[in-house]
Design a protein around this motif. Structure first.
Motif, PDB file in Angstrom:
ATOM      1  N   GLY A 205       6.510  29.186 -35.251  1.00 21.61           N
ATOM      2  CA  GLY A 205       6.657  28.181 -34.202  1.00 21.61           C
ATOM      3  C   GLY A 205       6.215  26.814 -34.685  1.00 21.61           C
ATOM      4  O   GLY A 205       5.694  26.650 -35.789  1.00 21.61           O
ATOM      5  N   THR A 206       6.426  25.827 -33.855  1.00 20.40           N
ATOM      6  CA  THR A 206       6.055  24.456 -34.180  1.00 20.40           C
ATOM      7  C   THR A 206       4.562  24.242 -33.939  1.00 20.40           C
ATOM      8  O   THR A 206       3.884  25.080 -33.345  1.00 20.40           O
ATOM      9  N   CYS A 207       4.032  23.108 -34.404  1.00 16.46           N
ATOM     10  CA  CYS A 207       2.597  22.836 -34.293  1.00 16.46           C
ATOM     11  C   CYS A 207       2.120  23.009 -32.853  1.00 16.46           C
ATOM     12  O   CYS A 207       2.772  22.534 -31.911  1.00 16.46           O
ATOM     13  N   GLY A 208       0.979  23.651 -32.716  1.00 17.17           N
ATOM     14  CA  GLY A 208       0.479  23.999 -31.386  1.00 17.17           C
ATOM     15  C   GLY A 208      -0.348  22.938 -30.711  1.00 17.17           C
ATOM     16  O   GLY A 208      -1.090  23.237 -29.770  1.00 17.17           O
ATOM     17  N   VAL A 209      -0.257  21.688 -31.180  1.00 19.79           N
ATOM     18  CA  VAL A 209      -0.938  20.563 -30.558  1.00 19.79           C
ATOM     19  C   VAL A 209       0.125  19.556 -30.119  1.00 19.79           C
ATOM     20  O   VAL A 209       1.320  19.804 -30.228  1.00 19.79           O
ATOM     21  N   MET A 210      -0.313  18.388 -29.625  1.00 18.20           N
ATOM     22  CA  MET A 210       0.646  17.391 -29.163  1.00 18.20           C
ATOM     23  C   MET A 210       1.135  16.552 -30.348  1.00 18.20           C
ATOM     24  O   MET A 210       1.008  15.339 -30.389  1.00 18.20           O
ATOM     25  N   VAL A 317      -2.701  14.533 -20.199  1.00 15.62           N
ATOM     26  CA  VAL A 317      -2.748  15.862 -20.815  1.00 15.62           C
ATOM     27  C   VAL A 317      -3.877  15.933 -21.838  1.00 15.62           C
ATOM     28  O   VAL A 317      -3.916  15.149 -22.792  1.00 15.62           O
ATOM     29  N   ASP A 318      -4.759  16.887 -21.642  1.00 14.28           N
ATOM     30  CA  ASP A 318      -5.951  17.045 -22.480  1.00 14.28           C
ATOM     31  C   ASP A 318      -5.642  17.980 -23.652  1.00 14.28           C
ATOM     32  O   ASP A 318      -6.117  19.112 -23.720  1.00 14.28           O
ATOM     33  N   LEU A 319      -4.820  17.502 -24.576  1.00  7.34           N
ATOM     34  CA  LEU A 319      -4.441  18.268 -25.759  1.00  7.34           C
ATOM     35  C   LEU A 319      -4.841  17.519 -27.013  1.00  7.34           C
ATOM     36  O   LEU A 319      -4.830  16.286 -27.043  1.00  7.34           O
ATOM     37  N   LYS A 320      -5.141  18.249 -28.076  1.00  7.97           N
ATOM     38  CA  LYS A 320      -5.361  17.623 -29.373  1.00  7.97           C
ATOM     39  C   LYS A 320      -4.063  16.928 -29.812  1.00  7.97           C
ATOM     40  O   LYS A 320      -2.980  17.431 -29.520  1.00  7.97           O
ATOM     41  N   PRO A 321      -4.148  15.753 -30.479  1.00 13.49           N
ATOM     42  CA  PRO A 321      -5.360  15.135 -31.024  1.00 13.49           C
ATOM     43  C   PRO A 321      -6.100  14.210 -30.058  1.00 13.49           C
ATOM     44  O   PRO A 321      -7.210  13.786 -30.365  1.00 13.49           O
ATOM     45  N   THR A 322      -5.506  13.884 -28.885  1.00 15.38           N
ATOM     46  CA  THR A 322      -6.188  12.995 -27.947  1.00 15.38           C
ATOM     47  C   THR A 322      -7.265  13.732 -27.166  1.00 15.38           C
ATOM     48  O   THR A 322      -8.309  13.171 -26.860  1.00 15.38           O
TER      49      THR A 322
END
Length: 582
Positions: A205-210, A317-322
């Protein structure tokens, strides 16, 4: 519920199915006869060949783990096509995996777009399923589909699941960069970094972050080119296959309705996509891709308008990397729909979508939202000042971007001495030298890393902290370049400076020791050298690189690629610009 959606005209082409896009032999009847003779070698009956043909773009590749589930998705989409009375025909195009493309995946994005466009035009298909996932494949396929203007629907491969190392949750590729920085600083051993390496991408799958892949998937769902809920479902979940089947069924219906991309890809649809890009704290790369995609529809993305949009759109949205979470957490929180609901009147609900309904109708038809901690409210966002800011100034006359939500806030206003690297090889040779003249307060400058200069505008804007500073505990510095940055990266980094130095941009005039002022609040990036001195430096510059001596795709790319503010598309692929967004 009675649909308020606009009626689709049904203006299908005169020729459909096997009679579409015939090879030219001077006899149309013979062309059909010959085509059927050869495709019957695959075991088709005459009855089957009378049905609508749905092309399925096959981007499977042994080099592309992001697309390892493509065969499964083709099988599921084909099932949906056949259940709806069509015939699925997969066909290959270029597959690009970010970390396996030299010199950079961006260099090949436009080639993939051309491949997709020409194969859609050349082969008989009444609609096409665009199957991609890794960073550049989604925009490339949509650029090609917009230009070909055959009924098209996007299906992404989906994000990977997160891994774990010694009890700590990990995911590609924000944690790749974080741990590599720790390794360079001497905080992680050789044995430990090898252990981490095996946990960063534990599933396909693709990267699991934003990162760019996740950002583009969410933006395309907001754009209306994907089934609702299609962006966030993990690659390994059964729901991803069910979405593929539903996509196949819907593709047959779109062919019957004549629902082409030009009926969906409106200025309002692109405003929604840009709004979502900001709200999810998305990748800076997505701005270039959306600009290129919009350009294929004769729409220009106005950077000042985008900046104004950012001032009123907080990061939700509280996702990495932000932030802290991963795409699997966003999926469990409801995906894109609760984000759109929270944005409320900032979203234009009347935009038409691939479902045959408006975006607003799609939102209303989705399950009710539930309590979760991944998507924040407009009143209490992750970051209130906008994910990105557009900078101008004498260093970036045509614009530059900073992802302020992922920056060290104290560095967003900064004036300091420049330390200049003239190219990627120069940076590789000098960055980690013990005697490099650099302090933590300095501004690192990289040039000749733009669309023409690198070539291909690599993700080199995330300049590593010089090793001697990293070992002293320095985590961030202001970094400036005409390159890009991975959507998974973070830091106080000014990107996409336009025009680039290889195109005569003022970045080529900077010398080590010059003062540079970053004024994010004022939206400026300036070289504090007087105009007389800059004129002298400009006159002394060597000739700019040219296309002379280049061949093949390299020459085509160099001679025709546009700058970042125009999406780095080929100039000849962009029709007349008639509209502007936001």
């Amino acid at each position: 519920m009675t649909s308020k959606s606009p009626k689709v005209s049904g203006d299908k082409p005169a020729a459909t199915g096997m009679k579409r896009n015939l090879a030219n032999y001077g006899d149309a009847g013979f062309s059909v006869f010959l085509r059927k003779a050869f495709i019957k070698a695959l075991g088709y009956t005459d009855e089957a060949l009378e049905r609508p043909i749905i092309g399925i773009v096959d981007t499977d590749s042994g080099y592309n783990a992001c697309h390892r589930n493509v065969p499964d998705l083709i099988e599921a989409a084909s099932r949906g096509v056949m259940l709806a009375g069509g015939i699925p025909v997969p066909f290959p195009v270029i597959s690009i995996q970010e970390s396996f493309a030299n010199p950079t995946s961006m260099y090949l994005r436009n080639l993939m777009a051309m491949d997709a466009e020409e194969m859609i035009r050349a082969q008989p298909m009444d609609a096409v399923i665009l199957l991609g996932g890794c960073d550049k494949t989604v925009p490339a396929l949509l650029m090609g589909a917009a230009s070909a203007n055959v009924p098209a629907i996007m299906l992404v491969t989906g994000p990977m699941l997160a891994g774990s190392w010694r009890g700590e949750k990990l995911g590609a590729c924000t944690d790749c960069r974080r741990f590599w920085a720790r390794y360079r600083a001497g905080e992680v051993s050789d044995a430990e970094i090898n252990e981490v390496n095996s946990e960063l991408a534990p599933t396909i799958g693709t990267c699991g972050v934003m990162g760019t892949a996740s950002t583009m998937a969410l933006a395309v769902e907001a754009l209306g080119m994907m089934l609702p809920g299609g962006a966030a479902v993990p690659a390994v979940h059964a729901e991803r296959r069910r979405l593929a089947e539903q996509t196949g069924t819907r593709a047959v219906q779109m062919a019957a309705e004549g629902l082409t991309p030009d009926k969906i890809l409106s200025p309002a649809a692109y405003r929604n996509a840009l709004r979502v890009l900001l709200a999810v704290g998305g990748s800076t790369n997505a701005l270039i891709h959306l600009t290129a995609m919009a350009g294929r529809s004769g729409i220009q993305v106005d950077l000042e308008g985008y900046d104004r949009m950012g001032r009123e759109t907080p990061v939700l949205v509280d996702l990495k990397p932000t932030g802290q979470h991963y795409m699997e957490d966003l999926y469990k929180a409801g995906g894109l729909t609760p984000i759109l609901r929270e944005l409320g009147p900032l979203i234009e609900r009347d935009c038409f979508t691939v479902t045959g309904r408006t975006l607003g109708e799609n939102i209303d038809a989705m399950p009710a939202s539930w309590k979760q901690d991944v998507i924040k409210t407009m009143a209490a966002p992750v970051y209130k000042n906008g994910a990105m800011a557009v900078l101008r100034g004498n260093l970036a006359p045509d614009g530059a971007i900073i992802k302020q939500a992922a920056a060290t806030q104290e560095l967003l206003q900064h004036e300091a001495r420049a330390v200049v690297f003239d190219s990627l090889p120069d940076m590789a040779a000098r960055l980690d030298l013990p005697d490099l003249d650099v302090t933590a307060d300095d501004i690192l400058v990289l040039r000749n890393a733009g669309p023409k200069g690198a070539p291909g505008m690599p993700e080199a804007g995330y300049i590593p902290i010089p090793k001697k500073l990293a070992q002293q505990g320095v985590k961030d510095m202001v970094r400036i370049s005409d390159a890009r940055m991975s959507g998974t990266a973070y830091g106080t980094i000014v990107l996409h400076i336009a025009p680039e130095s290889a195109a005569g941009g003022p970045l080529g005039l900077v010398k080590t020791g010059d003062r540079i002022r970053l004024d994010t609040a004022g939206r400026r990036i300036d070289l504090l050298v007087d105009e007389a001195e800059l004129a002298k430096r400009r006159a002394a510059l060597p000739p700019l690189p040219s296309g002379e001596g280049r061949r093949g795709y390299d020459k085509l790319y160099f001679d025709t690629v546009t700058q970042a503010e125009r999406g780095c598309d080929f100039d000849f692929a962009i029709p007349e610009i008639t509209k502007k967004v936001p």
